[in-house]
Design a protein around this motif. Structure first.
Motif, short mmCIF file in Angstrom:
data_model
loop_
_atom_site.label_atom_id
_atom_site.label_comp_id
_atom_site.label_asym_id
_atom_site.label_seq_id
_atom_site.Cartn_x
_atom_site.Cartn_y
_atom_site.Cartn_z
N GLY A 15 48.32 33.72 7.67
CA GLY A 15 49.48 32.59 7.76
C GLY A 15 47.94 31.51 7.65
O GLY A 15 48.63 30.24 6.50
N SER A 16 47.95 30.92 9.23
CA SER A 16 46.98 30.13 8.96
C SER A 16 46.45 29.28 7.71
O SER A 16 45.84 28.74 7.54
N ARG A 17 45.44 30.43 7.34
CA ARG A 17 44.40 30.68 5.98
C ARG A 17 45.00 30.16 5.10
O ARG A 17 44.29 29.27 4.05
N GLU A 18 46.57 30.86 4.86
CA GLU A 18 46.53 30.41 3.24
C GLU A 18 47.75 28.99 3.93
O GLU A 18 47.26 28.42 2.35
N GLY A 19 47.55 28.79 4.57
CA GLY A 19 48.34 27.35 5.03
C GLY A 19 47.68 26.16 4.66
O GLY A 19 47.46 25.39 4.26
N ILE A 20 45.95 26.42 5.51
CA ILE A 20 44.45 25.27 4.81
C ILE A 20 44.31 25.71 3.22
O ILE A 20 44.44 24.34 3.04
N GLY A 21 44.82 26.59 2.25
CA GLY A 21 44.53 27.06 1.33
C GLY A 21 45.23 25.98 0.13
O GLY A 21 45.83 25.17 -0.66
N ARG A 22 46.95 26.25 0.66
CA ARG A 22 47.78 25.30 -0.43
C ARG A 22 48.07 23.83 0.67
O ARG A 22 48.58 22.94 -0.02
N TYR A 23 47.11 23.39 1.48
CA TYR A 23 47.62 22.23 1.88
C TYR A 23 47.32 21.03 1.05
O TYR A 23 45.55 21.02 0.78
N ASP A 24 47.35 19.93 0.82
CA ASP A 24 46.92 18.55 0.51
C ASP A 24 47.47 17.33 0.85
O ASP A 24 49.00 17.54 1.67
N ARG A 25 46.72 16.64 1.50
CA ARG A 25 46.90 15.96 3.39
C ARG A 25 48.17 14.40 2.25
O ARG A 25 49.03 13.96 2.87
N ALA A 26 47.82 13.93 0.79
CA ALA A 26 48.44 13.28 0.55
C ALA A 26 50.22 13.56 0.28
O ALA A 26 51.22 13.02 0.70
N LYS A 27 50.33 15.11 -0.67
CA LYS A 27 51.60 15.74 -1.12
C LYS A 27 52.07 16.14 -0.42
O LYS A 27 53.55 16.44 0.21
N HIS A 28 51.54 16.21 1.14
CA HIS A 28 52.46 16.70 2.37
C HIS A 28 52.47 15.67 3.38
O HIS A 28 53.24 16.40 4.50
N ALA A 29 52.11 14.77 3.24
CA ALA A 29 52.08 13.92 3.96
C ALA A 29 53.43 13.73 4.85
O ALA A 29 53.88 13.39 6.50
N TRP A 30 54.24 13.85 4.06
CA TRP A 30 55.98 13.78 4.15
C TRP A 30 56.49 14.76 4.98
O TRP A 30 57.32 14.96 5.91
N MET A 31 55.96 15.62 5.18
CA MET A 31 56.65 17.17 5.90
C MET A 31 56.43 16.41 7.14
O MET A 31 57.93 17.50 8.31
N GLY A 32 55.58 16.20 8.58
CA GLY A 32 55.47 16.70 9.79
C GLY A 32 57.07 15.47 10.45
O GLY A 32 57.40 15.99 11.11
N SER A 33 57.15 14.44 9.72
CA SER A 33 58.66 14.22 10.26
C SER A 33 60.87 14.41 10.02
O SER A 33 60.60 14.16 10.90
N VAL A 34 59.93 15.47 9.55
CA VAL A 34 60.99 16.34 8.77
C VAL A 34 61.18 18.12 8.97
O VAL A 34 62.43 18.53 10.14
N PHE A 35 59.88 18.52 9.97
CA PHE A 35 59.57 20.12 10.14
C PHE A 35 58.60 19.80 11.33
O PHE A 35 57.38 19.64 11.23
N GLY A 36 59.21 19.18 12.73
CA GLY A 36 58.88 20.01 13.47
C GLY A 36 57.06 18.96 14.47
O GLY A 36 56.70 18.73 15.24
N GLY A 37 57.64 17.38 13.65
CA GLY A 37 56.97 16.61 14.32
C GLY A 37 55.16 16.35 14.18
O GLY A 37 55.09 15.63 14.90
#
Length: 204
Positions: A75-97
């Motif tokens: 799962g974490s390997r797939e997450g690394i592959g999908r992650y985009d720093r700019a695109k996903h910056a908003w997610m931390g404040s909504v999901f899990g901090g």
């Protein structure tokens, strides 16, 4: 959740299911696993790559706390592959901090260490630290990550609190490791927010 279903609001349903997963993941692990798989289904159905990444985030976190190390690795390997720093910056404040990319790299490092793949683990742990630094996060994790003899390091964040758990190689003495942790905490103080209600502490 029932209202989201009635309204056919897929995003609201995902968030409601995520909340149920979050409340189950620390002590009702089979239930958490079921919710994580439901989130995968909802993420795919939504055609929203951000939600799918968060669902995969829940899957690798669930795998790690359940002791399903291969699930955490995959799962974490797939997450690394999908992650985009700019695109996903908003997610931390909504999901899990916390940032999903930093988490993916850090938890991948932890899972690899549990499989005995320590050299690979160290590389991903450093990548997690480097990514956190580029995001402007406080350097506490970076300072702790430089301590010698760490075999794994995980963190759990809730509103207003973060707990970091460190495991050391058996070759390290408890007292020596404790001194190094205290030194890392002291070194990081100047980079931490000045309005923190309490200073970081540790116990062994």
């Amino acid at each position: 959740r029932e209202h989201a279903i009635a309204l056919e609001d897929e995003t609201a349903l995902f968030k409601a299911t995520w909340g149920l997963w979050y409340n189950a993941v620390m002590d009702r692990l089979d239930i958490a696993r079921n919710y994580s798989e439901e989130l995968i289904t909802l993420g795919r159905k939504s055609n929203d790559d951000d939600l799918l990444l968060e669902a995969i985030h829940c899957r690798w976190a669930t795998g790690l706390v359940r002791g399903d190390v291969q699930m955490a690795v995959d799962g974490s390997r797939e997450g690394i592959g999908r992650y985009d720093r700019a695109k996903h910056a908003w997610m931390g404040s909504v999901f899990g901090g916390h940032d999903v990319g930093v988490c993916a790299h850090a938890q991948h490092a932890t899972a690899l260490a549990l499989l005995g793949r320590c050299a690979e683990s160290a590389q991903f742990r450093q990548q997690a630290v480097d990514l956190a630094e580029t995001l402007g996060r406080p350097s506490l994790g970076r300072m702790i990550g430089t301590i010698s003899g760490i075999s794994s390091m995980t963190s759990q964040s809730t509103l207003g609190q973060t707990q970091i758990t460190i495991q050391f190689d058996l070759s390290r003495s408890i007292e020596g490791a404790a001194r190094d942790v205290q030194a890392a905490l002291n070194a990081a103080l100047s980079d931490l927010p000045t309005d923190m209600p309490t200073l970081p502490t540790f116990r062994k």
